[in-house]
Design a protein around this motif. Structure first.
Motif: not given
Length: 295
Positions: A83-91, A152-157, A194-200, A249-256
């Motif tokens: 049901w979830f299906g394959p996640a889209m990679n960054s490419e 990418a969130s690891g770089i922000l961390a 703990l500050i977590m940056m995580a999505q679905k 579409r590509m997510p934006l990390h600047g707002t994080v």
């Protein structure tokens, strides 16, 4: 086009839950509801872990799964994965994004600026302002701040940990995987925040980090756009940070990063004397590290 990979899938679990749950006993209904509402967490959970979360037994979990029409927990997980299906990679996300933009520079500018404007408007809404205020109150008294993020969130961390250190709050990053993440987690103690940056996606790195934080009684601040995720249900404070990324579409990390800097600057202003004292000491140390001129 990569976006065409997103298809409508039949929600087998949802259909069976709606049809069968009303006729189940109270304990079986409780387990069935938990499974239905925490699908991503179920993918990596054992029957015993589901039993702990629902205050039932593993035998009750197995009966609830079978009452929903599945042969067992493995069959349920297989259905959920389909049901979830394959996640889209960054490419694929990048391909889906650039294919929708025209070849002129303005389309790219408008895409990024529009996405950040919508996100900043959301960050300034009353419920987010209240969440930021609650988070700042927790951070002011923290023994240490731990920042979780992967990719990418690891770089922000990493960047945010340096800023927290500069304002006088020790900070560590939780941005690796496997044994390297375990070595980072072992540094956590009671009194940390703990500050977590995580999505679905309920990945093991995030779930393990969250479980350890809960074991230590650490407050959890979540920065996310997935308000119905397994992480959001366990966090003490949830700040809604839209990142775009709809329709593959590509997510934006600047707002994080904007949200992180809001937190850090707010803490710095609330503890101005500590901030100034720490910055002065850093500058003193920096001057002592500079080479002395020879006469």
């Amino acid at each position: 086009m990569a976006v065409n990979k997103i298809k409508n899938r039949v929600d087998v679990l949802g259909e069976r839950y709606r049809a069968r749950a009303p006729s189940l006993s109270t304990s079986l209904q409780s387990v069935a509801r938990y499974i239905h509402d925490n699908r991503e967490a179920i993918l990596d959970a054992t029957a015993m872990e589901i039993a702990d979360a629902t205050h039932t037994s593993d035998a009750t979990v197995v009966r609830a799964v079978q009452a929903l029409g599945f042969a067992g927990l493995r069959d349920l997980k297989t259905t959920l994965k389909a049901w979830f299906g394959p996640a889209m990679n960054s490419e694929e996300k990048m391909s889906a994004t650039v294919s929708e933009l025209s070849c002129d520079i303005n389309s790219g500018i408008d895409f990024v600026l529009g996405g950040h404007k919508r996100a900043c408007d959301a960050l300034s809404e009353p419920h987010n302002r209240q969440a930021v205020a609650q988070a700042v109150a927790m951070l002011i008294d923290a023994r240490q701040v731990a920042l979780f993020g992967i990719n990418a969130s690891g770089i922000l961390a990493d960047y945010s940990a340096r800023l927290f250190t500069r304002i006088g709050i020790p900070a560590v990053t939780l941005n690796r995987s496997g044994i390297a993440l375990a070595e980072q987690l072992i540094t956590l103690q009671r009194g940390d925040v703990l500050i977590m940056m995580a999505q679905k996606s309920a990945h093991k790195e995030g779930l393990t980090t969250l479980k350890e934080a809960k074991r230590l009684g650490m407050p959890v601040i979540l920065l996310t756009n997935a308000l119905d995720s397994a992480f959001a249900k366990e966090a003490d404070v949830v700040i809604n940070v839209p990142r775009g990324g709809e329709n593959g579409r590509m997510p934006l990390h600047g707002t994080v990063l904007v949200c992180l800097e809001m937190l850090i600057l707010s803490v710095a202003s609330a503890t101005s004397s500590r901030t100034v004292k720490t910055m002065k000491r850093i500058q003193d140390l920096n001057r002592s590290l500079k080479p002395t001129s020879k006469k």
